[in-house]
Scaffold this motif. Structure first.
Motif, PDB file in Angstrom:
ATOM      1  N   LEU A   1      26.240  18.604 -17.786  1.00 10.31           N
ATOM      2  CA  LEU A   1      26.723  19.460 -16.696  1.00 10.31           C
ATOM      3  C   LEU A   1      26.473  18.860 -15.315  1.00 10.31           C
ATOM      4  O   LEU A   1      26.366  19.585 -14.321  1.00 10.31           O
ATOM      5  N   GLY A   2      26.375  17.543 -15.276  1.00 12.27           N
ATOM      6  CA  GLY A   2      26.204  16.872 -13.982  1.00 12.27           C
ATOM      7  C   GLY A   2      24.854  17.086 -13.340  1.00 12.27           C
ATOM      8  O   GLY A   2      24.674  16.804 -12.146  1.00 12.27           O
ATOM      9  N   ILE A   3      23.870  17.547 -14.102  1.00  7.39           N
ATOM     10  CA  ILE A   3      22.531  17.782 -13.544  1.00  7.39           C
ATOM     11  C   ILE A   3      21.864  16.435 -13.271  1.00  7.39           C
ATOM     12  O   ILE A   3      21.867  15.555 -14.128  1.00  7.39           O
ATOM     13  N   PRO A   4      21.277  16.238 -12.092  1.00  7.04           N
ATOM     14  CA  PRO A   4      20.678  14.943 -11.756  1.00  7.04           C
ATOM     15  C   PRO A   4      19.546  14.547 -12.707  1.00  7.04           C
ATOM     16  O   PRO A   4      18.792  15.403 -13.193  1.00  7.04           O
ATOM     17  N   SER A   5      19.423  13.268 -12.953  1.00 10.68           N
ATOM     18  CA  SER A   5      18.376  12.753 -13.850  1.00 10.68           C
ATOM     19  C   SER A   5      16.980  13.130 -13.374  1.00 10.68           C
ATOM     20  O   SER A   5      16.057  13.277 -14.187  1.00 10.68           O
ATOM     21  N   SER A   6      16.829  13.291 -12.081  1.00 13.30           N
ATOM     22  CA  SER A   6      15.507  13.597 -11.521  1.00 13.30           C
ATOM     23  C   SER A   6      14.965  14.930 -12.017  1.00 13.30           C
ATOM     24  O   SER A   6      13.747  15.160 -11.957  1.00 13.30           O
ATOM     25  N   LEU A   7      15.829  15.817 -12.488  1.00 11.53           N
ATOM     26  CA  LEU A   7      15.379  17.127 -12.960  1.00 11.53           C
ATOM     27  C   LEU A   7      14.978  17.112 -14.438  1.00 11.53           C
ATOM     28  O   LEU A   7      14.466  18.104 -14.943  1.00 11.53           O
ATOM     29  N   PHE A   8      15.220  15.992 -15.120  1.00 11.13           N
ATOM     30  CA  PHE A   8      14.864  15.899 -16.538  1.00 11.13           C
ATOM     31  C   PHE A   8      13.483  15.268 -16.685  1.00 11.13           C
ATOM     32  O   PHE A   8      13.241  14.192 -16.150  1.00 11.13           O
ATOM     33  N   PRO A   9      12.577  15.906 -17.422  1.00  6.14           N
ATOM     34  CA  PRO A   9      11.266  15.293 -17.656  1.00  6.14           C
ATOM     35  C   PRO A   9      11.402  14.153 -18.663  1.00  6.14           C
ATOM     36  O   PRO A   9      12.402  14.058 -19.380  1.00  6.14           O
ATOM     37  N   PRO A  10      10.408  13.262 -18.732  1.00  6.59           N
ATOM     38  CA  PRO A  10      10.425  12.253 -19.804  1.00  6.59           C
ATOM     39  C   PRO A  10      10.470  12.958 -21.158  1.00  6.59           C
ATOM     40  O   PRO A  10       9.703  13.880 -21.414  1.00  6.59           O
ATOM     41  N   ALA A  11      11.389  12.540 -21.997  1.00  2.00           N
ATOM     42  CA  ALA A  11      11.571  13.210 -23.290  1.00  2.00           C
ATOM     43  C   ALA A  11      10.406  12.912 -24.223  1.00  2.00           C
ATOM     44  O   ALA A  11       9.956  11.774 -24.324  1.00  2.00           O
ATOM     45  N   LYS A  12       9.930  13.950 -24.893  1.00  2.00           N
ATOM     46  CA  LYS A  12       8.873  13.799 -25.892  1.00  2.00           C
ATOM     47  C   LYS A  12       9.441  13.693 -27.300  1.00  2.00           C
ATOM     48  O   LYS A  12       8.694  13.505 -28.265  1.00  2.00           O
ATOM     49  N   ALA A  13      10.759  13.841 -27.403  1.00  2.00           N
ATOM     50  CA  ALA A  13      11.423  13.732 -28.700  1.00  2.00           C
ATOM     51  C   ALA A  13      12.727  12.976 -28.517  1.00  2.00           C
ATOM     52  O   ALA A  13      13.389  13.096 -27.483  1.00  2.00           O
ATOM     53  N   HIS A  14      13.082  12.184 -29.518  1.00  2.00           N
ATOM     54  CA  HIS A  14      14.306  11.388 -29.481  1.00  2.00           C
ATOM     55  C   HIS A  14      14.965  11.418 -30.845  1.00  2.00           C
ATOM     56  O   HIS A  14      14.320  11.696 -31.860  1.00  2.00           O
ATOM     57  N   LEU A  15      16.241  11.110 -30.864  1.00  2.00           N
ATOM     58  CA  LEU A  15      16.934  10.914 -32.125  1.00  2.00           C
ATOM     59  C   LEU A  15      16.684   9.493 -32.607  1.00  2.00           C
ATOM     60  O   LEU A  15      16.691   8.547 -31.816  1.00  2.00           O
ATOM     61  N   ASN A  16      16.446   9.364 -33.893  1.00  2.00           N
ATOM     62  CA  ASN A  16      16.208   8.053 -34.508  1.00  2.00           C
ATOM     63  C   ASN A  16      17.555   7.485 -34.945  1.00  2.00           C
ATOM     64  O   ASN A  16      18.082   7.832 -36.009  1.00  2.00           O
ATOM     65  N   THR A  17      18.124   6.655 -34.106  1.00  2.00           N
ATOM     66  CA  THR A  17      19.458   6.109 -34.333  1.00  2.00           C
ATOM     67  C   THR A  17      19.399   4.593 -34.465  1.00  2.00           C
ATOM     68  O   THR A  17      18.415   3.952 -34.074  1.00  2.00           O
ATOM     69  N   ALA A  18      20.482   4.019 -34.974  1.00  2.00           N
ATOM     70  CA  ALA A  18      20.558   2.560 -35.073  1.00  2.00           C
ATOM     71  C   ALA A  18      20.402   1.922 -33.705  1.00  2.00           C
ATOM     72  O   ALA A  18      19.716   0.899 -33.552  1.00  2.00           O
TER      73      ALA A  18
END
Length: 516
Positions: free
Chosen positions: A228-245
């Motif tokens: 939704l166009g939300i700036p990256s600065s508003l996202f905290p460092p992710a504590k979970a990720h998808l395990n992808t190739a």
């Protein structure tokens, strides 16, 4: 299930509901501070993104589309989608399940916009009398805040929609999360829960764990993410990720010409009690196919002298092996006798790296001293429990583990100071510090005996080749699951696929990862 993204996504990042709410609050505050007449609200942006995806699903020609609008902001998103689709010439009917007086100002604005484009507002009773020739159904009943199972008329509507979509092969697009599914845990709300069974889900702001683990994969379908166009600065460092190739590329490096079998580590497999020798041999073969330099299969008691199919594997008496310079996989078919408990103690105390599986996990669950010994290890340890084994280790019920798989994996990893692979739909790979990866490969073909033994062997081989505990667990889970996915795509399974059939494809997948 496939996850898609756009260029604004933090691809592979997964956020808890609390984190999503905090990001949304920050975005709304920023929007108020920077308000101008041309600024779109988050609801308008969500509606536009969902409408664009809906048009991809039905095409540009006028189509008959059914939208379900709930009582909250998810309903507002639904009205916004309906208005945009109607403005583009589609025939849109909306089942309105909320009272207009209870809507937020944004949701009410979207409702009025939909009415201005002559969207047909109907109720569930009227829906039953309409033809079922919908090109698309859009679920906007409930969002991430649902705390209890849908009930009464809403539950009846969900049952009707699921049946309607399945019988008529109608694509079903869920807004943010399929209604009735927990965005946090991937479980249905309530003990007798029901949820929309979507073919596609568009997740707003960020990806949610519940779309990828537990029952989530059965209900979310293909997931796309719209920030939704939300700036990256508003996202905290992710504590979970998808395990992808994509996230695994670059960990395994191409092998140098100047190398030998000692370059790739020695793996000891300990297991295979009477009647279960096959488990240890499967783990040993998996280590062989996954690139370990030398493999020793150590079977307590009376066992075979060699593997006629893979004579490369060496067989030894486990009591005569020195674990200190070796990478040990212990547990497949191990049994729980006092003799094997002594082997487990020795492995925990001295193994260079350690993979603990199956009966070894059960021995640890039954003995707090063993659990404390494992937790005190400073060298790499990987645990590979299925939900019942995790429940025994945590001294709780399987239902409690499955109710929040991320929480259970984090608790277990922290208590035992290990990387934990909580197996199941959307396997959870968790480090002792709580960082989580949710595996994106695998299917019901893996629900058969021996596949866990293969996973343990692959993990041990990757540790022997120098991967960290978390790297080995993540690569093993992905390669193991993707092998099953490839076999099913080729027509082998899911019914009747055997653990041995995974091995050549696991080897192929690991080699592919080295190519950068």
């Amino acid at each position: 299930m496939k996850t898609m993204g756009n260029q604004n996504d933090r691809f592979g990042c997964v956020y808890s509901v609390a984190e999503i709410r905090a990001i949304e609050t920050g975005a709304l505050s920023m929007q108020l501070d920077q308000a101008n007449p041309g600024t779109k609200s988050l609801m308008q942006k969500a509606g536009l993104a969902a409408a664009n995806l809906a048009i991809e699903l039905v095409g540009n020609l006028p189509a008959k589309i059914l939208v379900l609008a709930g009582p909250g902001n998810n309903g507002g998103d639904a009205f916004e989608v309906a208005a945009i689709l109607a403005s583009r010439g589609h025939a849109v009917h909306v089942v309105q399940c909320g009272n207009a007086v209870d809507y937020s100002s944004d949701a009410l604005s979207s409702l009025r916009k939909a009415q201005s484009y002559h969207v047909q507002l109907i109720d569930a009773v009227a829906l039953a009398s309409l033809p079922s020739d919908w090109a698309l159904i859009i679920d906007g009943l409930f969002g991430i805040g649902l705390k209890r199972a849908p009930e009464g008329a809403i539950a009846g509507l969900i049952r009707h929609i699921n049946q309607l979509a399945a019988q008529n092969a109608i694509p079903l697009l869920a807004l943010d999360v399929p209604s009735g599914l927990s965005a946090e845990t991937g479980q249905l709300a309530g003990t007798d829960g029901i949820a929309i069974c979507a073919t596609h889900t568009i997740s707003f702001i960020g990806d949610k764990p519940g779309l990828h683990t537990g029952q989530g994969q059965d209900y979310a379908g293909q997931v796309s993410v719209e920030s939704l166009g939300i700036p990256s600065s508003l996202f905290p460092p992710a504590k979970a990720h998808l395990n992808t190739a994509e996230s695994l590329k670059g960990i395994l490096q191409p092998r140098k010409q100047n190398s030998h079998k000692g370059s790739y580590g020695d793996v000891i497999i300990i297991g295979g009690a009477s009647g279960m020798v096959g488990a240890a041999i499967l783990a040993a073969r998996a280590a062989q196919f996954s690139g370990a330099g030398r493999i020793y299969c150590c079977i307590p008691g009376v066992g075979p002298q060699y593997d006629s199919l893979h004579p490369e594997i060496m067989f030894r008496v486990p009591e005569e092996m020195d674990f200190e310079d070796h990478h040990v996989v212990i547990g497949p078919g191990l049994g729980t006798s006092a003799a094997v408990q002594a082997l487990l103690i020795g492995a925990i105390k001295s193994a260079k790296t350690l993979v603990v599986d199956a009966d070894a996990l059960n021995l640890i669950a039954a003995d707090p001293a063993l659990a404390q010994l494992l937790a005190s290890r400073t060298a790499a340890s990987v645990l590979t429990p299925h939900p019942l084994e995790a429940a025994r280790l945590l001294q709780q019920g399987v239902a409690e583990v499955q109710a929040d798989r991320l929480f259970a994996a984090r608790k277990l990893a922290q208590q035992l100071n290990a990387v934990v692979v909580l197996k199941g739909s959307g396997s959870i790979i968790c480090k002792a510090n709580g960082d989580v990866s949710i595996n994106t490969t695998g299917n019901p073909a893996l629900a058969s005996g021996g596949t866990g033994d293969v996973l343990a062997g692959v993990t041990g081989a990757l540790l022997a080749q120098g991967c960290s505990a978390a790297e080995a667990a993540r690569i093993a889970a992905w390669a193991h699951g993707y092998a099953a996915d490839e076999l099913v795509e080729q027509g082998t399974g899911p019914i009747g696929l055997t653990a041995s059939e995974l091995l050549p494809l696991i080897r192929k997948n690991l080699n592919w990862l080295t190519k950068g």
